[in-house]
Design a protein around this motif. Structure first.
Motif, mmCIF file in Angstrom:
data_model
loop_
_atom_site.group_PDB
_atom_site.id
_atom_site.type_symbol
_atom_site.label_atom_id
_atom_site.label_comp_id
_atom_site.label_asym_id
_atom_site.label_seq_id
_atom_site.Cartn_x
_atom_site.Cartn_y
_atom_site.Cartn_z
ATOM 1 N N ASN A 1 0.821 -1.214 0.000
ATOM 2 C CA ASN A 1 0.000 0.000 0.000
ATOM 3 C C ASN A 1 0.851 1.260 0.000
ATOM 4 O OD1 ASN A 1 -2.232 -1.630 0.175
ATOM 5 N ND2 ASN A 1 -2.461 -1.401 2.388
ATOM 6 N N SER B 1 -2.382 -6.577 -1.253
ATOM 7 C CA SER B 1 -2.973 -5.243 -1.166
ATOM 8 C C SER B 1 -2.050 -4.241 -1.830
ATOM 9 C CB SER B 1 -3.209 -4.853 0.297
ATOM 10 O OG SER B 1 -3.853 -3.601 0.369
ATOM 11 N N HIS C 1 -3.293 -1.009 -2.535
ATOM 12 C CA HIS C 1 -4.079 0.211 -2.360
ATOM 13 C C HIS C 1 -3.195 1.459 -2.399
ATOM 14 C CE1 HIS C 1 -6.886 3.058 -0.504
ATOM 15 N NE2 HIS C 1 -5.935 3.333 0.372
ATOM 16 N N ASP D 1 -6.592 -6.288 -3.508
ATOM 17 C CA ASP D 1 -7.014 -4.901 -3.325
ATOM 18 C C ASP D 1 -6.207 -4.001 -4.252
ATOM 19 O OD1 ASP D 1 -7.787 -2.397 -2.522
ATOM 20 O OD2 ASP D 1 -7.426 -2.716 -0.388
ATOM 21 N N SER E 1 -7.516 -0.860 -5.020
ATOM 22 C CA SER E 1 -8.248 0.403 -4.884
ATOM 23 C C SER E 1 -7.307 1.605 -4.869
ATOM 24 C CB SER E 1 -9.074 0.387 -3.594
ATOM 25 O OG SER E 1 -8.240 0.221 -2.460
#
Length: 643
Positions: A158, A180, A182, A204, A206
């Motif tokens: 992230n 992840s 993100h 993830d 996003s």
């Protein structure tokens, strides 16, 4: 040369270590075999760590070089937390002998500096969870940490600066189950980047810059988050294989059409809110009928889009849907007439659309418990539309333009009103801001309301029996901002009433309570109350716990009963600073908390003295006039007998 640049900081640290005095264990916390040394400005681990320590927390310190010496030559860790340091160098092969290390947190450091050397940190032999977030890593840098991580299952990258996911990025970490990414700037995902990860179930992506997914084929994936990208379309590959995807988040993108989902899917959660959806079709052709395969779907969010209509056939394959949110669109009509459509739905949110027409057929929506219709243009509804909803508990109708039928009024008598009587399970009803003018008698008869909100209906005329039938159910009553000057409805008959809001009205007198009160919270702010009836306040005091009284033109000395209650009872007045009163001797308002009965008694004595003086003066003036009058008449009488 690159190797020398790496080894030089290590040599310097070793020389410095030989010249330093022995270190002592700072005030770390030791709990069994776990040592917590966060926020101690450490540059390395303490020398005298307990033998066999399993978890070491060195987060939020000042560590720069991560070496064997930095970790006090311990290798038996199971959990090593180095979050929020200044690490820019890691000794190659440092983790090779840490065969018990399962969790490694290197987030919020400067590992981009280390990655520039293009040297792998060495095998992460047993690591199952690795956090590399917030390290300034860009495309390709993560490879030096993942090249030899055979057991790695949980990876966080992230908040870095990665722009591209190459097809070999995770080739050294084939056991990954959760990734992840993100908050990066990913614009490109090479084909096959995740294909080799047969165990991957959560991904993830996003808050990136992905524009489209054209051939989604991750059959084993269960959770996929693509929210906050620049997605214009999402399309799955045409396949008869079953996808195991359970949750798909496509919110906050730029999609114009509904995503093209796998034919055989197990999807339960789908979020396409905050896009630019203009149609529920998967293409721009309005005449093309799309078949949706969403037999397992439980939750569907299409709020904050540009939908103007949703044909009822759209729900034909959603027999298990429980939550439907289509709020904040441009929908003008909504209709459910087939009893098999949405038969298990519990929540429907149609708020803030342009609804003028709402139709529920017979025996439809039998499981519906919450219906949100606020912020629409509803003026005329089927007279008994809500009676057809046997399970309805929450009904939000605020910000419409509805008229309430009397209990004995038929649809033929008044086709422009809606009935709220005999709805067997309705408990929460919100009718604020509906331009209501009248509230007829028995308006809610045989409906067990717990909460009733009639606020923001200026000029509302309530019949004295308008709340009849709610004696044994109503707990919360909101009547704020209705310009009510007097309330002729007997609230004392509502035996369960606990919370009453009468703020921002024009009340000059309190509603009378002729029976024992059950009210615990009463809001009378911003009214025109000058005097509070003593007997009413005495009745309320037995049950009242919270009282709001600010912004009323109270008289100080005509409310000594209220003053006594404020100062000597258990009643709490949260807005006591705003509760002021008018005191005769002062031009400025007096806070009720600063008033004492003696002030009013002194004022009474002073007023009495003034009154006596005034009366005495009047008596003296009258006597003087009488004496003068008698004297004048005597002189006239004397003149009349002269010769």
């Amino acid at each position: 040369m690159a190797a020398f640049q790496l080894l030089f900081p290590l040599l310097v640290s070793c020389v410095a270590a030989s010249s330093r005095p022995p270190r002592h264990l700072p005030p770390c916390q030791v709990v069994q075999m776990n040592v917590f040394c966060s926020d101690l400005s450490l540059r390395s681990a303490p020398d005298n760590l307990p033998h066999g320590v399993q978890m070491l927390d060195l987060s939020r310190n000042q560590m720069q070089n991560l070496t064997q010496e930095t970790l006090a030559y311990h290798t038996g860790f199971r959990h090593l937390n180095l979050h929020s340091n200044k690490i820019h160098f890691i000794q190659p092969g440092l983790f090779k002998d840490m065969t018990d290390l399962k969790v490694l947190d290197l987030s919020r450091n400067h590992l981009n500096v280390f990655a520039r050397s293009k040297i792998n940190i060495g095998p992460l032999t047993a690591v199952e969870s690795l956090d590399l977030s917030s390290n300034g890593l860009y495309t390709g840098m993560s490879d030096y940490f993942l090249a030899d991580s055979p057991l790695l299952a949980n990876l966080s990258l992230n908040s870095n600066s990665i722009t591209k996911i190459a097809n070999n990025t995770f080739s050294g970490s084939l056991a990954l189950t959760k990734i992840s990414l993100h908050n990066n700037v990913i614009m490109e995902i090479e084909g096959g980047a995740f294909d080799s990860l047969n165990h991957l179930t959560e991904l993830d992506l996003s808050k990136n810059s992905i524009t489209c997914i054209t051939d989604f084929n991750l059959y084993n994936l269960k959770l996929l988050n693509l929210s906050k990208n620049s997605m214009e379309s999402f399309q799955s590959t045409e396949s008869n294989d079953r996808y195991h995807l359970l949750s798909l988040d496509l919110s906050e993108n730029k999609m114009l059409y509904f995503p093209l989902l796998p034919k055989k899917n197990m999807l339960k959660y789908l979020d396409v809110s905050r896009n630019q959806l203009q149609s529920i079709n998967v293409t721009g052709n309005p005449d093309e009928n799309t078949t949706f395969h969403l037999n397992h779907l439980r939750y569907l969010d299409m709020s904050f889009n540009q939908l103007k209509s949703i044909p009822e056939s759209f729900f034909s394959g959603m027999g298990l849907l429980e939550v439907l949110n289509v709020s904040n669109n441009c929908i003008g009509s909504f209709s459910i007439t087939d009893k098999f459509h949405l038969r298990r739905v519990k929540i429907i949110d149609l708020s803030y659309n342009s609804l003028q027409s709402l139709t529920f057929g017979k025996n439809t929506l039998q499981s519906l418990e919450k219906l949100f219709l606020q912020g629409n243009d509803l003026t005329t509804l089927d007279h008994q539309i809500f009676r057809r909803l046997p399970s309805i508990k929450h009904l939000h109708l605020q910000q419409n333009d509805l008229k309430i039928c009397a209990s004995d009024q038929s649809h033929q008598d008044s086709p422009d009103c809606v009935s709220f009587t005999s709805i067997p399970n309705l408990q929460y009803l919100y009718l604020s801001d509906n331009n209501l003018r009248t509230l007829p008698a028995n308006a809610f008869a045989n409906t067990p309301l717990i909460l009733l909100d009639l606020s923001l209906n200026p000029g509302l005329d309530m019949d004295k029996d308008s709340l009849s039938g709610l004696e044994h159910s109503l707990v919360h009553l909101f009547l704020r901002k209705n310009n009510i000057s007097s309330l002729n409805t007997d609230l004392s008959s509502l035996r369960c009433l606990r919370d009453v809001d009468l703020s921002f009205n024009q009340l000059t007198i309190l509603p009378t309570w002729i029976k024992t009160s059950s009210i615990e919270s009463l809001n009378l702010q911003n009214n025109n109350l000058v005097t509070l009836d003593y007997s009413t306040m005495l009745t309320l005091e037995h049950s009242l716990k919270i009282l709001y009284m600010g912004s009323n033109p109270l008289s100080c000395c005509r409310n000594l009963g209220f003053l006594h209650m404020v100062q000597h009872s258990a009643v709490v007045v949260p807005d006591i600073e705003k509760v002021t009163c008018i005191y005769e001797e002062y031009s400025e308002l007096v806070n009720i908390g600063n008033l004492t009965p003696e002030m009013c008694h002194r004022a009474g004595i002073q007023n009495y003295v003034v009154l006596v003086v005034v009366i005495a003066l009047l008596v003296m003036i009258v006597l003087g006039l009488l004496v003068r009058c008698c004297h004048t008449r005597k002189r006239k009488h004397s003149r009349s007998f002269r010769a």
